[in-house]
Scaffold this active site. Structure first.
Site, PDB file in Angstrom:
ATOM      1  N   CYS B 116       0.830  -1.205   0.000  1.00  0.00           N
ATOM      2  CA  CYS B 116       0.000   0.000   0.000  1.00  0.00           C
ATOM      3  C   CYS B 116       0.863   1.253   0.000  1.00  0.00           C
ATOM      4  CB  CYS B 116      -0.928  -0.002   1.208  1.00  0.00           C
ATOM      5  SG  CYS B 116      -1.934  -1.493   1.268  1.00  0.00           S
ATOM      6  N   SER B 117       1.969   1.215   0.738  1.00  0.00           N
ATOM      7  CA  SER B 117       2.881   2.367   0.761  1.00  0.00           C
ATOM      8  C   SER B 117       3.379   2.651  -0.646  1.00  0.00           C
ATOM      9  CB  SER B 117       4.061   2.087   1.698  1.00  0.00           C
ATOM     10  OG  SER B 117       3.606   1.870   3.015  1.00  0.00           O
TER      11      SER B 117
END
Lengths: 89, 225
Positions: B116-117
Protein backbone atom coordinates in the site's frame (compact mmCIF):
# COMPACT_ATOMS: atom_id res chain seq x y z
CA UNK A 1 33.10 16.02 -15.34
CA UNK A 2 34.91 16.17 -18.67
CA UNK A 3 34.15 12.66 -19.80
CA UNK A 4 30.51 11.73 -20.30
CA UNK A 5 29.46 8.15 -20.78
CA UNK A 6 27.11 7.49 -23.68
CA UNK A 7 23.59 7.77 -22.38
CA UNK A 8 21.89 5.33 -24.71
CA UNK A 9 21.01 1.91 -23.34
CA UNK A 10 23.08 2.49 -20.25
CA UNK A 11 20.06 2.38 -17.95
CA UNK A 12 18.19 -0.90 -17.54
CA UNK A 13 15.24 -1.48 -15.21
CA UNK A 14 14.67 -5.11 -14.19
CA UNK A 15 11.20 -5.45 -12.78
CA UNK A 16 7.66 -6.65 -13.30
CA UNK A 17 4.62 -4.92 -14.73
CA UNK A 18 2.63 -5.31 -11.49
CA UNK A 19 5.35 -4.07 -9.11
CA UNK A 20 4.48 -0.56 -7.89
CA UNK A 21 8.09 0.40 -7.22
CA UNK A 22 9.14 -0.72 -10.71
CA UNK A 23 6.37 1.47 -12.11
CA UNK A 24 7.46 4.39 -9.95
CA UNK A 25 11.05 4.11 -11.21
CA UNK A 26 10.00 3.77 -14.87
CA UNK A 27 7.63 6.72 -14.74
CA UNK A 28 10.35 8.79 -13.05
CA UNK A 29 12.86 8.01 -15.84
CA UNK A 30 10.23 8.75 -18.48
CA UNK A 31 9.42 12.12 -16.92
CA UNK A 32 13.12 13.01 -17.01
CA UNK A 33 13.36 11.85 -20.61
CA UNK A 34 16.13 9.36 -19.80
CA UNK A 35 16.18 6.44 -22.25
CA UNK A 36 16.13 3.06 -20.54
CA UNK A 37 15.47 -0.57 -21.33
CA UNK A 38 12.85 -2.48 -19.34
CA UNK A 39 13.43 -6.16 -18.71
CA UNK A 40 10.29 -7.93 -17.49
CA UNK A 41 11.55 -10.63 -15.15
CA UNK A 42 8.43 -12.72 -15.71
CA UNK A 43 8.96 -12.75 -19.47
CA UNK A 44 12.73 -13.14 -19.15
CA UNK A 45 13.45 -15.48 -16.23
CA UNK A 46 16.95 -15.96 -17.67
CA UNK A 47 17.73 -12.39 -16.56
CA UNK A 48 17.27 -13.48 -12.94
CA UNK A 49 20.55 -15.44 -13.06
CA UNK A 50 22.36 -12.30 -14.18
CA UNK A 51 20.80 -10.31 -11.34
CA UNK A 52 21.87 -12.98 -8.85
CA UNK A 53 25.45 -12.72 -10.14
CA UNK A 54 25.43 -8.96 -9.56
CA UNK A 55 23.78 -8.97 -6.16
CA UNK A 56 25.25 -11.86 -4.20
CA UNK A 57 22.23 -14.02 -5.01
CA UNK A 58 19.55 -11.44 -4.24
CA UNK A 59 17.21 -11.13 -7.19
CA UNK A 60 14.52 -8.58 -6.42
CA UNK A 61 12.62 -5.91 -8.27
CA UNK A 62 13.17 -3.29 -9.25
CA UNK A 63 16.91 -3.64 -9.73
CA UNK A 64 18.23 -0.75 -11.77
CA UNK A 65 21.45 -0.86 -13.72
CA UNK A 66 22.94 2.59 -14.33
CA UNK A 67 26.12 2.35 -16.43
CA UNK A 68 28.01 -0.08 -14.19
CA UNK A 69 26.15 0.68 -10.97
CA UNK A 70 23.67 -1.87 -9.65
CA UNK A 71 20.89 -0.48 -7.47
CA UNK A 72 18.68 -2.98 -5.68
CA UNK A 73 15.25 -1.47 -4.94
CA UNK A 74 16.53 2.10 -5.02
CA UNK A 75 14.64 5.09 -3.71
CA UNK A 76 14.15 7.85 -6.26
CA UNK A 77 16.71 9.94 -4.36
CA UNK A 78 19.31 7.15 -4.69
CA UNK A 79 18.49 6.71 -8.35
CA UNK A 80 18.88 10.43 -8.92
CA UNK A 81 22.32 10.43 -7.24
CA UNK A 82 23.40 7.49 -9.38
CA UNK A 83 22.21 9.17 -12.60
CA UNK A 84 24.12 12.31 -11.64
CA UNK A 85 27.28 10.35 -10.83
CA UNK A 86 27.12 8.74 -14.27
CA UNK A 87 26.54 12.07 -15.95
CA UNK A 88 23.06 11.13 -17.17
CA UNK A 89 21.30 13.88 -15.27
CA UNK B 1 36.28 7.83 -9.94
CA UNK B 2 32.76 7.05 -11.11
CA UNK B 3 34.05 6.17 -14.58
CA UNK B 4 36.71 3.84 -13.15
CA UNK B 5 34.09 2.14 -10.97
CA UNK B 6 31.84 1.64 -13.97
CA UNK B 7 34.66 0.15 -16.05
CA UNK B 8 35.61 -2.29 -13.28
CA UNK B 9 31.94 -3.27 -12.88
CA UNK B 10 31.66 -3.98 -16.59
CA UNK B 11 34.75 -6.18 -16.44
CA UNK B 12 33.35 -8.12 -13.50
CA UNK B 13 30.00 -8.62 -15.22
CA UNK B 14 31.65 -9.91 -18.37
CA UNK B 15 33.52 -12.62 -16.44
CA UNK B 16 30.35 -14.47 -15.44
CA UNK B 17 30.28 -17.05 -18.27
CA UNK B 18 33.84 -18.15 -17.48
CA UNK B 19 33.17 -19.02 -13.85
CA UNK B 20 31.88 -22.45 -12.85
CA UNK B 21 29.21 -22.79 -10.20
CA UNK B 22 30.61 -23.19 -6.71
CA UNK B 23 31.57 -21.40 -3.52
CA UNK B 24 34.30 -19.28 -5.21
CA UNK B 25 31.82 -17.91 -7.70
CA UNK B 26 29.34 -17.20 -4.92
CA UNK B 27 32.01 -15.43 -2.85
CA UNK B 28 32.94 -13.19 -5.79
CA UNK B 29 29.29 -12.37 -6.35
CA UNK B 30 28.88 -11.45 -2.69
CA UNK B 31 32.01 -9.27 -2.78
CA UNK B 32 30.79 -7.46 -5.88
CA UNK B 33 27.41 -6.87 -4.25
CA UNK B 34 29.19 -5.47 -1.17
CA UNK B 35 31.20 -3.08 -3.36
CA UNK B 36 28.00 -1.98 -5.10
CA UNK B 37 26.23 -1.37 -1.80
CA UNK B 38 29.20 0.62 -0.44
CA UNK B 39 29.31 2.66 -3.64
CA UNK B 40 25.61 3.30 -3.44
CA UNK B 41 26.05 4.81 0.03
CA UNK B 42 28.43 7.44 -1.43
CA UNK B 43 27.39 10.91 -0.46
CA UNK B 44 24.28 9.94 1.46
CA UNK B 45 23.58 10.05 5.12
CA UNK B 46 21.66 7.12 6.51
CA UNK B 47 18.33 8.23 7.95
CA UNK B 48 18.47 8.70 11.71
CA UNK B 49 16.39 6.18 13.61
CA UNK B 50 13.03 7.61 14.55
CA UNK B 51 13.28 10.35 11.93
CA UNK B 52 10.78 10.98 9.17
CA UNK B 53 12.80 9.23 6.46
CA UNK B 54 13.28 6.21 8.70
CA UNK B 55 9.53 6.13 9.36
CA UNK B 56 8.82 6.46 5.65
CA UNK B 57 11.00 3.42 4.94
CA UNK B 58 9.67 1.30 7.78
CA UNK B 59 7.43 -0.64 5.40
CA UNK B 60 10.51 -2.15 3.75
CA UNK B 61 11.15 -4.30 6.81
CA UNK B 62 7.47 -4.90 7.65
CA UNK B 63 5.83 -8.34 7.23
CA UNK B 64 4.89 -9.05 3.64
CA UNK B 65 1.31 -9.34 2.43
CA UNK B 66 1.11 -11.58 -0.63
CA UNK B 67 -2.04 -13.71 -0.37
CA UNK B 68 -4.20 -14.51 -3.39
CA UNK B 69 -7.47 -12.64 -3.97
CA UNK B 70 -10.63 -14.30 -2.64
CA UNK B 71 -13.25 -11.87 -3.99
CA UNK B 72 -14.33 -11.18 -7.58
CA UNK B 73 -15.31 -7.52 -7.14
CA UNK B 74 -18.16 -5.84 -8.98
CA UNK B 75 -18.27 -6.13 -12.77
CA UNK B 76 -17.86 -3.31 -15.26
CA UNK B 77 -21.24 -1.88 -16.25
CA UNK B 78 -22.81 -2.09 -12.82
CA UNK B 79 -23.76 1.05 -10.90
CA UNK B 80 -21.21 2.04 -8.26
CA UNK B 81 -22.85 1.83 -4.82
CA UNK B 82 -23.01 5.29 -3.27
CA UNK B 83 -21.38 5.73 0.13
CA UNK B 84 -20.46 8.36 2.67
CA UNK B 85 -17.16 7.91 4.54
CA UNK B 86 -15.03 10.23 6.67
CA UNK B 87 -11.65 11.48 5.46
CA UNK B 88 -8.66 12.11 7.75
CA UNK B 89 -10.12 15.49 8.77
CA UNK B 90 -13.37 13.82 9.82
CA UNK B 91 -15.36 15.34 6.93
CA UNK B 92 -17.81 12.98 5.28
CA UNK B 93 -17.19 12.42 1.60
CA UNK B 94 -19.92 11.05 -0.64
CA UNK B 95 -19.22 9.30 -3.92
CA UNK B 96 -22.21 11.12 -5.43
CA UNK B 97 -20.55 14.47 -4.55
CA UNK B 98 -18.36 13.85 -7.60
CA UNK B 99 -21.13 13.28 -10.15
CA UNK B 100 -20.11 14.75 -13.48
CA UNK B 101 -16.45 13.72 -13.23
CA UNK B 102 -14.66 10.39 -13.10
CA UNK B 103 -13.59 8.94 -9.76
CA UNK B 104 -10.86 6.38 -9.16
CA UNK B 105 -11.64 4.26 -6.10
CA UNK B 106 -8.53 2.66 -4.64
CA UNK B 107 -9.44 -0.07 -2.16
CA UNK B 108 -6.25 -1.09 -0.39
CA UNK B 109 -5.65 -3.44 2.56
CA UNK B 110 -3.97 -1.35 5.25
CA UNK B 111 -2.15 1.92 5.95
CA UNK B 112 1.59 1.44 6.67
CA UNK B 113 1.82 -1.93 4.89
CA UNK B 114 4.43 -2.57 2.15
CA UNK B 115 2.31 -2.84 -1.00
CA UNK B 116 0.00 0.00 0.00
CA UNK B 117 2.88 2.37 0.76
CA UNK B 118 4.32 1.75 -2.70
CA UNK B 119 0.97 1.87 -4.50
CA UNK B 120 -0.10 5.17 -2.96
CA UNK B 121 3.36 6.67 -3.50
CA UNK B 122 2.92 5.82 -7.18
CA UNK B 123 -0.50 7.50 -7.39
CA UNK B 124 0.75 10.52 -5.47
CA UNK B 125 3.62 10.94 -7.94
CA UNK B 126 1.07 10.77 -10.78
CA UNK B 127 -1.48 13.20 -9.29
CA UNK B 128 -0.96 15.64 -12.15
CA UNK B 129 -1.92 12.89 -14.62
CA UNK B 130 -5.18 12.20 -12.75
CA UNK B 131 -5.93 15.92 -12.55
CA UNK B 132 -5.21 16.38 -16.25
CA UNK B 133 -7.96 13.81 -16.90
CA UNK B 134 -10.33 15.58 -14.52
CA UNK B 135 -10.38 12.52 -12.26
CA UNK B 136 -10.70 12.45 -8.48
CA UNK B 137 -8.73 9.71 -6.76
CA UNK B 138 -9.97 8.35 -3.42
CA UNK B 139 -8.16 5.83 -1.22
CA UNK B 140 -10.31 3.55 0.97
CA UNK B 141 -9.24 1.18 3.74
CA UNK B 142 -10.56 -0.04 7.08
CA UNK B 143 -8.08 2.11 9.03
CA UNK B 144 -9.26 4.86 11.38
CA UNK B 145 -9.22 8.53 10.33
CA UNK B 146 -6.26 9.08 12.70
CA UNK B 147 -4.16 6.38 11.10
CA UNK B 148 -5.04 7.86 7.69
CA UNK B 149 -3.99 11.33 8.86
CA UNK B 150 -0.61 10.20 10.23
CA UNK B 151 0.16 7.94 7.27
CA UNK B 152 -0.78 10.60 4.71
CA UNK B 153 1.45 13.12 6.51
CA UNK B 154 4.43 10.74 6.55
CA UNK B 155 4.01 9.70 2.90
CA UNK B 156 2.91 13.16 1.76
CA UNK B 157 -0.29 11.81 0.24
CA UNK B 158 -2.45 14.73 -0.89
CA UNK B 159 -5.58 12.92 -2.09
CA UNK B 160 -8.33 11.88 0.35
CA UNK B 161 -8.02 8.64 2.31
CA UNK B 162 -11.43 7.46 3.47
CA UNK B 163 -12.08 5.41 6.56
CA UNK B 164 -14.23 2.29 6.07
CA UNK B 165 -13.90 1.72 9.80
CA UNK B 166 -17.38 1.36 11.27
CA UNK B 167 -19.24 -0.78 10.48
CA UNK B 168 -15.89 -2.23 9.54
CA UNK B 169 -15.43 -2.81 5.83
CA UNK B 170 -19.07 -2.11 4.97
CA UNK B 171 -18.25 -0.20 1.80
CA UNK B 172 -15.64 -2.77 0.72
CA UNK B 173 -18.32 -5.43 1.23
CA UNK B 174 -20.74 -3.57 -1.03
CA UNK B 175 -18.03 -3.44 -3.68
CA UNK B 176 -17.44 -7.18 -3.14
CA UNK B 177 -13.81 -6.77 -2.13
CA UNK B 178 -13.86 -7.37 1.64
CA UNK B 179 -11.71 -10.26 2.89
CA UNK B 180 -13.82 -11.61 5.75
CA UNK B 181 -11.06 -13.82 7.17
CA UNK B 182 -8.51 -11.00 7.21
CA UNK B 183 -10.69 -8.05 8.19
CA UNK B 184 -9.41 -5.85 5.37
CA UNK B 185 -10.12 -5.38 1.68
CA UNK B 186 -8.56 -6.74 -1.46
CA UNK B 187 -6.32 -4.45 -3.46
CA UNK B 188 -8.91 -3.28 -5.97
CA UNK B 189 -9.44 -0.42 -8.37
CA UNK B 190 -12.66 0.96 -9.80
CA UNK B 191 -13.10 3.77 -12.29
CA UNK B 192 -16.54 5.30 -11.85
CA UNK B 193 -17.76 7.60 -14.63
CA UNK B 194 -19.56 10.91 -14.18
CA UNK B 195 -22.95 9.20 -14.10
CA UNK B 196 -21.95 6.75 -11.36
CA UNK B 197 -21.32 3.64 -13.47
CA UNK B 198 -18.32 1.37 -13.06
CA UNK B 199 -16.23 1.57 -16.25
CA UNK B 200 -13.09 -0.24 -15.10
CA UNK B 201 -12.65 -2.81 -12.36
CA UNK B 202 -9.55 -4.63 -11.25
CA UNK B 203 -9.04 -6.90 -8.25
CA UNK B 204 -5.34 -7.73 -7.89
CA UNK B 205 -4.84 -11.50 -8.20
CA UNK B 206 -2.34 -11.24 -5.35
CA UNK B 207 -2.35 -8.60 -2.63
CA UNK B 208 1.11 -7.30 -3.57
CA UNK B 209 0.21 -6.80 -7.24
CA UNK B 210 -0.52 -3.30 -8.50
CA UNK B 211 -1.87 -3.16 -12.06
CA UNK B 212 0.11 -1.11 -14.59
CA UNK B 213 -0.78 2.53 -14.14
CA UNK B 214 -1.09 2.93 -17.92
CA UNK B 215 -4.13 0.63 -17.71
CA UNK B 216 -5.77 3.06 -15.32
CA UNK B 217 -4.97 6.04 -17.53
CA UNK B 218 -6.32 4.19 -20.58
CA UNK B 219 -9.58 3.53 -18.70
CA UNK B 220 -9.87 7.23 -17.84
CA UNK B 221 -9.02 8.26 -21.40
CA UNK B 222 -11.70 5.92 -22.77
CA UNK B 223 -14.33 7.86 -20.80
CA UNK B 224 -13.54 10.99 -22.77
CA UNK B 225 -14.01 9.43 -26.17
Amino acid sequence: MLYRTPTLASVVVYGTRWCAQSQLVRRYLERLGIPYRFVDLEEHPEAVAQLRWWTGGYASHPTVYVGGEVLVEPSLAELERSLMRRGLL
Amino acid sequence: MSQRFAELSERFMALEPQLPQGPEREALSVLFAMAQEAWRQQGQTSPSEGGLEWLRNLYKSAPKMEAAAVNPGLPVGSPAPDFSLPNAQGEHIRLSDFRGRPVVLVFYPLDWSPGCSQQLDLYQSELAEFERRGAQILGISVDSIYSHGAWAAVRRIAFPLLSDFHPKGEVARRYQVFRENDGFSERALYVVDGSGMIRYAHVSPYLHHVPPIEELFAALDALRR
